[in-house]
Design a protein around this motif. Sequence first.
Motif, mmCIF file in Angstrom:
data_model
loop_
_atom_site.group_PDB
_atom_site.id
_atom_site.type_symbol
_atom_site.label_atom_id
_atom_site.label_comp_id
_atom_site.label_asym_id
_atom_site.label_seq_id
_atom_site.Cartn_x
_atom_site.Cartn_y
_atom_site.Cartn_z
ATOM 1 N N TYR A 90 0.865 -1.186 0.000
ATOM 2 C CA TYR A 90 0.000 0.000 0.000
ATOM 3 C C TYR A 90 0.900 1.234 0.000
ATOM 4 N N ILE A 91 0.406 2.313 -0.607
ATOM 5 C CA ILE A 91 1.114 3.597 -0.574
ATOM 6 C C ILE A 91 0.252 4.571 0.226
ATOM 7 N N CYS A 92 0.832 5.145 1.278
ATOM 8 C CA CYS A 92 0.061 6.043 2.143
ATOM 9 C C CYS A 92 -0.069 7.426 1.486
ATOM 10 N N PRO A 93 -0.967 8.306 1.996
ATOM 11 C CA PRO A 93 -1.138 9.634 1.387
ATOM 12 C C PRO A 93 0.145 10.462 1.374
ATOM 13 N N GLU A 94 1.095 10.139 2.249
ATOM 14 C CA GLU A 94 2.367 10.863 2.239
ATOM 15 C C GLU A 94 3.378 10.212 1.297
ATOM 16 N N GLY A 95 2.982 9.165 0.603
ATOM 17 C CA GLY A 95 3.839 8.544 -0.404
ATOM 18 C C GLY A 95 4.786 7.481 0.119
ATOM 19 N N HIS A 96 4.551 6.973 1.313
ATOM 20 C CA HIS A 96 5.443 5.939 1.861
ATOM 21 C C HIS A 96 4.811 4.555 1.705
ATOM 22 N N GLU A 97 5.685 3.547 1.739
ATOM 23 C CA GLU A 97 5.224 2.172 1.485
ATOM 24 C C GLU A 97 4.809 1.476 2.780
ATOM 25 N N LEU A 98 3.742 0.684 2.668
ATOM 26 C CA LEU A 98 3.367 -0.238 3.755
ATOM 27 C C LEU A 98 3.491 -1.645 3.186
ATOM 28 N N LYS A 99 4.348 -2.456 3.790
ATOM 29 C CA LYS A 99 4.643 -3.779 3.233
ATOM 30 C C LYS A 99 4.347 -4.873 4.234
ATOM 31 N N GLN A 100 4.181 -6.087 3.696
ATOM 32 C CA GLN A 100 4.032 -7.255 4.584
ATOM 33 C C GLN A 100 5.382 -7.642 5.157
ATOM 34 N N VAL A 101 6.404 -7.755 4.314
ATOM 35 C CA VAL A 101 7.766 -8.116 4.747
ATOM 36 C C VAL A 101 8.750 -7.197 4.042
ATOM 37 N N ARG A 102 9.859 -6.993 4.697
ATOM 38 C CA ARG A 102 10.859 -6.089 4.114
ATOM 39 C C ARG A 102 12.190 -6.782 3.887
ATOM 40 N N ARG A 103 12.211 -8.079 3.954
ATOM 41 C CA ARG A 103 13.456 -8.796 3.664
ATOM 42 C C ARG A 103 13.126 -10.101 2.960
ATOM 43 N N ASN A 104 14.119 -10.658 2.298
ATOM 44 C CA ASN A 104 13.926 -11.915 1.577
ATOM 45 C C ASN A 104 14.294 -13.065 2.509
ATOM 46 N N TYR A 105 13.327 -13.946 2.722
ATOM 47 C CA TYR A 105 13.602 -15.115 3.555
ATOM 48 C C TYR A 105 14.333 -16.171 2.729
ATOM 49 N N SER A 106 15.325 -16.784 3.338
ATOM 50 C CA SER A 106 16.005 -17.875 2.629
ATOM 51 C C SER A 106 15.050 -19.062 2.489
ATOM 52 N N ASP A 107 14.165 -19.222 3.493
ATOM 53 C CA ASP A 107 13.138 -20.266 3.419
ATOM 54 C C ASP A 107 11.831 -19.609 2.948
ATOM 55 N N PRO A 108 11.417 -19.832 1.695
ATOM 56 C CA PRO A 108 10.238 -19.112 1.187
ATOM 57 C C PRO A 108 8.958 -19.413 1.964
ATOM 58 N N THR A 109 8.892 -20.553 2.649
ATOM 59 C CA THR A 109 7.658 -20.861 3.379
ATOM 60 C C THR A 109 7.456 -19.937 4.581
ATOM 61 N N ARG A 110 8.505 -19.204 4.986
ATOM 62 C CA ARG A 110 8.347 -18.271 6.106
ATOM 63 C C ARG A 110 7.756 -16.944 5.652
ATOM 64 N N GLY A 111 7.729 -16.721 4.349
ATOM 65 C CA GLY A 111 7.188 -15.470 3.821
ATOM 66 C C GLY A 111 5.673 -15.521 3.726
ATOM 67 N N PRO A 112 5.044 -14.507 3.102
ATOM 68 C CA PRO A 112 3.578 -14.475 2.985
ATOM 69 C C PRO A 112 3.059 -15.660 2.170
ATOM 70 N N THR A 113 1.974 -16.231 2.647
ATOM 71 C CA THR A 113 1.408 -17.403 1.968
ATOM 72 C C THR A 113 0.332 -17.015 0.966
ATOM 73 N N GLY A 114 -0.175 -15.784 1.069
ATOM 74 C CA GLY A 114 -1.280 -15.386 0.194
ATOM 75 C C GLY A 114 -2.623 -15.898 0.676
ATOM 76 N N LYS A 115 -2.646 -16.593 1.831
ATOM 77 C CA LYS A 115 -3.903 -17.113 2.392
ATOM 78 C C LYS A 115 -4.271 -16.294 3.630
ATOM 79 N N GLY A 116 -5.539 -16.195 3.897
ATOM 80 C CA GLY A 116 -6.005 -15.521 5.113
ATOM 81 C C GLY A 116 -5.779 -14.017 5.034
ATOM 82 N N THR A 117 -5.740 -13.365 6.207
ATOM 83 C CA THR A 117 -5.619 -11.911 6.258
ATOM 84 C C THR A 117 -4.143 -11.504 6.245
#
Length: 474
Positions: free
Chosen positions: A335-362
């Motif tokens: 998401y981009i806020c009205p001040e132009g900054h980013e809102l992210k789920q994660v900000r780093r790359n996990y070596s184990d992809p299963t620890r990242g976002p699953t795309g399921k649920g909220t």
Amino acid sequence: MGPRQEAQPALFCEFSLEDHVPPDYLLRSIDRFVDLSGIRAYLADFYSHAGRPSVDPELLIRMLLVGYCFGIRSERRLCEKVHLNLAYRWFCRLDLSDRVPDHSTFSKNRHGRFRDSELLRHPFETTLARCIDEGLVSGQRMAVDASLIEADANKQNSSPKEDWDARQINPADAPRAVREYPDVLDQAAFGAASEVQPKFTSHSDPASLCTAARKGPAFFGYSDNYLIDTDHGVIVDVEGEAEQKTIRGIVFPPNGSIRQAEAGSTKTMLRRVKARFDRHPERLIADTAYGTGPMRGWLVDRKIAPHIPVIDKSGRNDGTWTRADFEWDAENDQYICPEGHELKQVRRNYSDPTRGPTGKGTARYRALKEVCQACPSKAMCCPNADARKITREEHEDARQVARQIARTDQYVISMKPRKKVERLFAHLKRILGLNRLRLRGPCGANDEFLLAATVQNLRKLAKILPAPQQLGKA
Ligand code: SF4
């Protein structure tokens, strides 16, 4: 005062059933639309080539239609009524001296070959085909809803699930409804859609589910699902499922029957209508019980506009910015806020992809704490938190489509025909008397729902397209 009326049988009698039934009588009106010409061929494989000739299956179906038309669902009573009532005889093609089939023959066919061959769907579909031929079903706008029908099962005659497992039932002795139970255990419509186990299981109809939906004492029931075309309120498909709701402390589901099951039934009905009649609606009208994310996503993927109310809890009442004030950037999953900054789920790359976002649920999107702390708009954005967080539901794109539809005039118009399904359920219960099922088991419930829907469509045809002699009378 005239002479006393004495019973005196006439030596010769000239009587015509055809002349006796009035032109505007209900059965005569619907008779024009009953087409059972194909059922003999449909059932041919289910009859033996040897032995005594059977009772005509068309006669049995006609008797069933009479029964559901007038709320007579006991086979024994139906046989009595057809024997005595001249109009019923006329509709069943029985002359005055013809014998009415015995109720046992009747129920044996009904529970045996009719069910094995799914025969009762045949009159429903031929009636629907007639409605389509008469131009009553455009298939453009459809509405769906469900209504709870009490099962023929008593709450006193039930056990907790553990006790039921210990009952050691012998399949050879078990009644038909109990024998059908294992076959539906894995079906979403009969409880597998929910991980919550029902607290009680009925001994006589274990596939029915315990419900407290009417805010009174709990009882066992099935849910009757109707998919209708909103042009004239014709039922285009019907599907039964077990009903479950909160009972003594189990808070599931939030405010309806099993939502996954209702959504599953709707998908089944929409697929079947497309396959059998090539009808694919451009919009589906339903209440919030059908507004799950996956269901909306499924509809939007198939280009069906979900005219379903959206429960949106993202609004705020303290004047601060809501989620709608933030811009969604699908490409970068942020998401981009009205001040132009980013809102992210994660900000780093996990070596184990299963620890990242699953795309399921909220999913939760967060701004950086140090950015928000230095932001001049913090009072308008997150006055009581270190940093702004935004949640995003799975299938949010489909929810957004539904939100946009909910702002249109078409949506306001859609909410009126939705009531047509409720009127059909009221008619089903009050006029056709289907408050409580008489047949047990999921097959019994489906049979009753199909016959009642067939009769409702026949009555609809008779009402919209009156016979020429009726028009002349009017
Ligand atoms: S408080 Fe944070 S999220 Fe909100 S507008 Fe400022 S920088 Fe953006």
